[in-house]
Design a protein around this motif. Structure first.
Motif, PDB file in Angstrom:
ATOM      1  N   GLU A   1       5.861   4.893  -2.469  1.00 25.52           N
ATOM      2  CA  GLU A   1       5.410   4.038  -1.370  1.00 25.52           C
ATOM      3  C   GLU A   1       4.408   4.828  -0.525  1.00 25.52           C
ATOM      4  O   GLU A   1       4.694   5.948  -0.096  1.00 25.52           O
ATOM      5  CB  GLU A   1       6.622   3.611  -0.547  1.00 25.52           C
ATOM      6  CG  GLU A   1       6.395   2.370   0.293  1.00 25.52           C
ATOM      7  CD  GLU A   1       5.529   2.631   1.503  1.00 25.52           C
ATOM      8  OE1 GLU A   1       4.649   1.811   1.782  1.00 25.52           O
ATOM      9  OE2 GLU A   1       5.740   3.669   2.160  1.00 25.52           O
ATOM     10  N   PRO A   2       3.199   4.292  -0.296  1.00 23.19           N
ATOM     11  CA  PRO A   2       2.124   5.087   0.326  1.00 23.19           C
ATOM     12  C   PRO A   2       2.482   5.711   1.671  1.00 23.19           C
ATOM     13  O   PRO A   2       2.124   6.867   1.932  1.00 23.19           O
ATOM     14  CB  PRO A   2       0.977   4.073   0.461  1.00 23.19           C
ATOM     15  CG  PRO A   2       1.209   3.103  -0.650  1.00 23.19           C
ATOM     16  CD  PRO A   2       2.709   2.965  -0.746  1.00 23.19           C
ATOM     17  N   SER A   3       3.166   4.972   2.544  1.00 21.74           N
ATOM     18  CA  SER A   3       3.472   5.552   3.855  1.00 21.74           C
ATOM     19  C   SER A   3       4.438   6.725   3.719  1.00 21.74           C
ATOM     20  O   SER A   3       4.321   7.722   4.441  1.00 21.74           O
ATOM     21  CB  SER A   3       4.048   4.479   4.792  1.00 21.74           C
ATOM     22  OG  SER A   3       5.288   3.976   4.312  1.00 21.74           O
ATOM     23  N   LEU A   4       5.382   6.645   2.784  1.00 20.61           N
ATOM     24  CA  LEU A   4       6.317   7.749   2.584  1.00 20.61           C
ATOM     25  C   LEU A   4       5.607   8.946   1.955  1.00 20.61           C
ATOM     26  O   LEU A   4       5.854  10.092   2.342  1.00 20.61           O
ATOM     27  CB  LEU A   4       7.484   7.311   1.700  1.00 20.61           C
ATOM     28  CG  LEU A   4       8.560   8.376   1.476  1.00 20.61           C
ATOM     29  CD1 LEU A   4       9.229   8.746   2.795  1.00 20.61           C
ATOM     30  CD2 LEU A   4       9.601   7.906   0.473  1.00 20.61           C
ATOM     31  N   VAL A   5       4.722   8.692   1.016  1.00 25.70           N
ATOM     32  CA  VAL A   5       3.952   9.779   0.408  1.00 25.70           C
ATOM     33  C   VAL A   5       3.131  10.500   1.475  1.00 25.70           C
ATOM     34  O   VAL A   5       3.004  11.734   1.468  1.00 25.70           O
ATOM     35  CB  VAL A   5       3.049   9.254  -0.722  1.00 25.70           C
ATOM     36  CG1 VAL A   5       2.118  10.356  -1.231  1.00 25.70           C
ATOM     37  CG2 VAL A   5       3.896   8.726  -1.874  1.00 25.70           C
ATOM     38  N   GLY A   6       2.597   9.748   2.420  1.00 26.21           N
ATOM     39  CA  GLY A   6       1.827  10.358   3.494  1.00 26.21           C
ATOM     40  C   GLY A   6       2.676  11.253   4.377  1.00 26.21           C
ATOM     41  O   GLY A   6       2.272  12.376   4.729  1.00 26.21           O
ATOM     42  N   VAL A   7       3.855  10.788   4.749  1.00 23.17           N
ATOM     43  CA  VAL A   7       4.759  11.604   5.563  1.00 23.17           C
ATOM     44  C   VAL A   7       5.221  12.825   4.782  1.00 23.17           C
ATOM     45  O   VAL A   7       5.268  13.941   5.324  1.00 23.17           O
ATOM     46  CB  VAL A   7       5.955  10.756   6.041  1.00 23.17           C
ATOM     47  CG1 VAL A   7       7.099  11.649   6.530  1.00 23.17           C
ATOM     48  CG2 VAL A   7       5.520   9.826   7.160  1.00 23.17           C
ATOM     49  N   ARG A   8       5.544  12.636   3.510  1.00 29.25           N
ATOM     50  CA  ARG A   8       5.957  13.773   2.683  1.00 29.25           C
ATOM     51  C   ARG A   8       4.852  14.822   2.643  1.00 29.25           C
ATOM     52  O   ARG A   8       5.118  16.028   2.729  1.00 29.25           O
ATOM     53  CB  ARG A   8       6.291  13.320   1.262  1.00 29.25           C
ATOM     54  CG  ARG A   8       6.967  14.397   0.421  1.00 29.25           C
ATOM     55  CD  ARG A   8       7.111  13.983  -1.035  1.00 29.25           C
ATOM     56  NE  ARG A   8       5.884  14.272  -1.782  1.00 29.25           N
ATOM     57  CZ  ARG A   8       5.755  14.090  -3.100  1.00 29.25           C
ATOM     58  NH1 ARG A   8       6.767  13.594  -3.803  1.00 29.25           N
ATOM     59  NH2 ARG A   8       4.626  14.384  -3.710  1.00 29.25           N
ATOM     60  N   GLY A   9       3.607  14.385   2.528  1.00 27.33           N
ATOM     61  CA  GLY A   9       2.491  15.329   2.500  1.00 27.33           C
ATOM     62  C   GLY A   9       2.411  16.151   3.775  1.00 27.33           C
ATOM     63  O   GLY A   9       2.130  17.354   3.741  1.00 27.33           O
ATOM     64  N   GLY A  10       2.670  15.518   4.917  1.00 29.97           N
ATOM     65  CA  GLY A  10       2.663  16.255   6.171  1.00 29.97           C
ATOM     66  C   GLY A  10       3.772  17.285   6.234  1.00 29.97           C
ATOM     67  O   GLY A  10       3.574  18.410   6.717  1.00 29.97           O
ATOM     68  N   LEU A  11       4.959  16.925   5.749  1.00 31.98           N
ATOM     69  CA  LEU A  11       6.071  17.875   5.713  1.00 31.98           C
ATOM     70  C   LEU A  11       5.768  19.021   4.757  1.00 31.98           C
ATOM     71  O   LEU A  11       6.090  20.182   5.039  1.00 31.98           O
ATOM     72  CB  LEU A  11       7.360  17.163   5.292  1.00 31.98           C
ATOM     73  CG  LEU A  11       7.837  16.020   6.190  1.00 31.98           C
ATOM     74  CD1 LEU A  11       9.128  15.410   5.631  1.00 31.98           C
ATOM     75  CD2 LEU A  11       8.050  16.489   7.620  1.00 31.98           C
ATOM     76  N   GLU A  12       5.149  18.704   3.630  1.00 33.08           N
ATOM     77  CA  GLU A  12       4.778  19.745   2.670  1.00 33.08           C
ATOM     78  C   GLU A  12       3.796  20.736   3.282  1.00 33.08           C
ATOM     79  O   GLU A  12       3.900  21.948   3.052  1.00 33.08           O
ATOM     80  CB  GLU A  12       4.158  19.115   1.423  1.00 33.08           C
ATOM     81  CG  GLU A  12       5.154  18.399   0.531  1.00 33.08           C
ATOM     82  CD  GLU A  12       4.485  17.697  -0.633  1.00 33.08           C
ATOM     83  OE1 GLU A  12       5.112  17.588  -1.701  1.00 33.08           O
ATOM     84  OE2 GLU A  12       3.325  17.248  -0.478  1.00 33.08           O
TER      85      GLU A  12
END
Length: 339
Positions: free
Chosen positions: A75-86
């Motif tokens: 899901e794009p919004s979750l992928v975006g948040v995951r990228g920030g955490l990464e």
């Protein structure tokens, strides 16, 4: 049937919002995105909220959760948040791991020199000599986050490889998965060890009690394995695991025997004494050496992944030994240890 698990209890504002969205929604709320953006990089490796939230995002690419839709994985919004955490996690790794200079020596020699220079505390020596049964249970709880999925984070890198590099990695990973015998899979051997010490061996059950450092270690592997850009680091990390586990496994096995356990319980460590002694040359020479011959520009990443493996072992050892020296538990409070 694939064994999944329920979402763990959140450990902060981000987790509260994120886990609520995963159960009830189809896209992330503005609250979750805003809270993720407020997390700091400083102390990221020990940040309970950040590390558990990142581990939860990654788990959607492993076995998932029985109360979360599989549609969430990409899901794009979750992928975006995951990228920030990464990015925060990676920045913290770079703060912890000094740049590793490369040389003209063979890759295996450079890896060996990096390992020889490591001066982190020896958790295996403490467990062999002094570890009590309760400390063993705490140590295994921490390690369960990795060992119950052992092999999987690194295996994500296999499709990103070719030739001898790929075949060498497959050779190593095949042993992790029992060489075709499910009961010999290393994750299954570890589950038996948990049960023998009175712990719940259900996949993910001990997440509720594991501290941030347990997730930070596995999140590092997942970050490297799930990103093609970090394939060199994934291989360097795996090679270091193989090159540094044989003797510590011998000591862990001795520590369990000191407490009265027999070969049925020590088989997980006994297996690693033998297997990793064989894997060491395959990992350093055939796998990493072949990769760098094919792609010389990946040498710094290989060494970075190796250094991260050593650093995260040091972080975990410091956390456990520091807590025990202070006379307190290394786990989160209010946890039922027995199965």
């Amino acid at each position: 049937m694939l064994m999944t698990m329920r979402l763990p209890d959140p450990r902060g504002p981000l987790g509260e919002a994120l886990f609520g969205d995963l159960v009830t929604g189809t896209t992330l709320s503005g609250t979750t995105v805003e809270r993720a953006g407020r997390l700091a990089t400083d102390g990221a490796l020990s940040d309970e909220d950040l590390q558990l939230s990142l581990a939860t995002c990654y788990e959607l690419s492993y076995r998932g959760f029985d109360d979360v839709s599989e549609d969430w994985e990409w899901e794009p919004s979750l992928v975006g948040v995951r990228g920030g955490l990464e990015r925060r996690h990676l920045a913290a790794l770079r703060e912890r791991v000094r740049p590793v200079p490369t040389s003209g020596e063979s890759v295996d020699r450079q890896l060996a020199a990096l390992i020889a220079a490591d001066d982190g505390p020896s958790l295996s020596s403490f467990m062999a000599r002094d570890g009590s049964l309760e400390q063993w249970r705490e140590y295994l709880t921490v390690r369960s986050v990795y060992h119950l999925k052992e092999g999987d984070p690194h295996t994500f890198a296999i499709p990103r490889l070719s030739g001898r590099t790929k075949s060498a990695m497959v050779e190593i990973q095949a042993d992790e998965y029992g060489g075709g015998s499910p009961e010999r899979m290393h994750s299954e051997l570890f589950a038996g060890l948990l049960r023998d010490l009175g712990l719940d061996a259900t996949y993910g059950a001990l997440w509720h009690h594991a501290p941030a450092v347990a997730f930070a270690s596995v999140n590092t592997m997942s970050l490297f394995g799930l990103h093609r850009r970090w394939r060199g680091a994934a291989l360097g990390h795996l090679a270091t695991v193989e090159m540094t586990s044989s003797e510590p496994s011998r000591r862990y096995s001795a520590g369990l025997r000191r407490l009265g356990f027999d070969a049925r319980t020590t088989v997980f460590y006994d297996e690693h004494v033998e297997a990793d002694a064989v894997h060491e040359q395959i990992a350093a020479v055939d796998m990493c050496g072949s990769l760098v011959r094919e792609e010389p520009g990946l040498l710094p990443d290989v060494l970075f992944g190796a250094a991260c493996s050593l650093a995260m072992d040091g972080v975990a050892a410091e956390h456990l030994l520091g807590a025990w020296a202070a006379g307190r538990s290394a786990l989160r409070p209010d946890r039922p240890l027995a199965a």
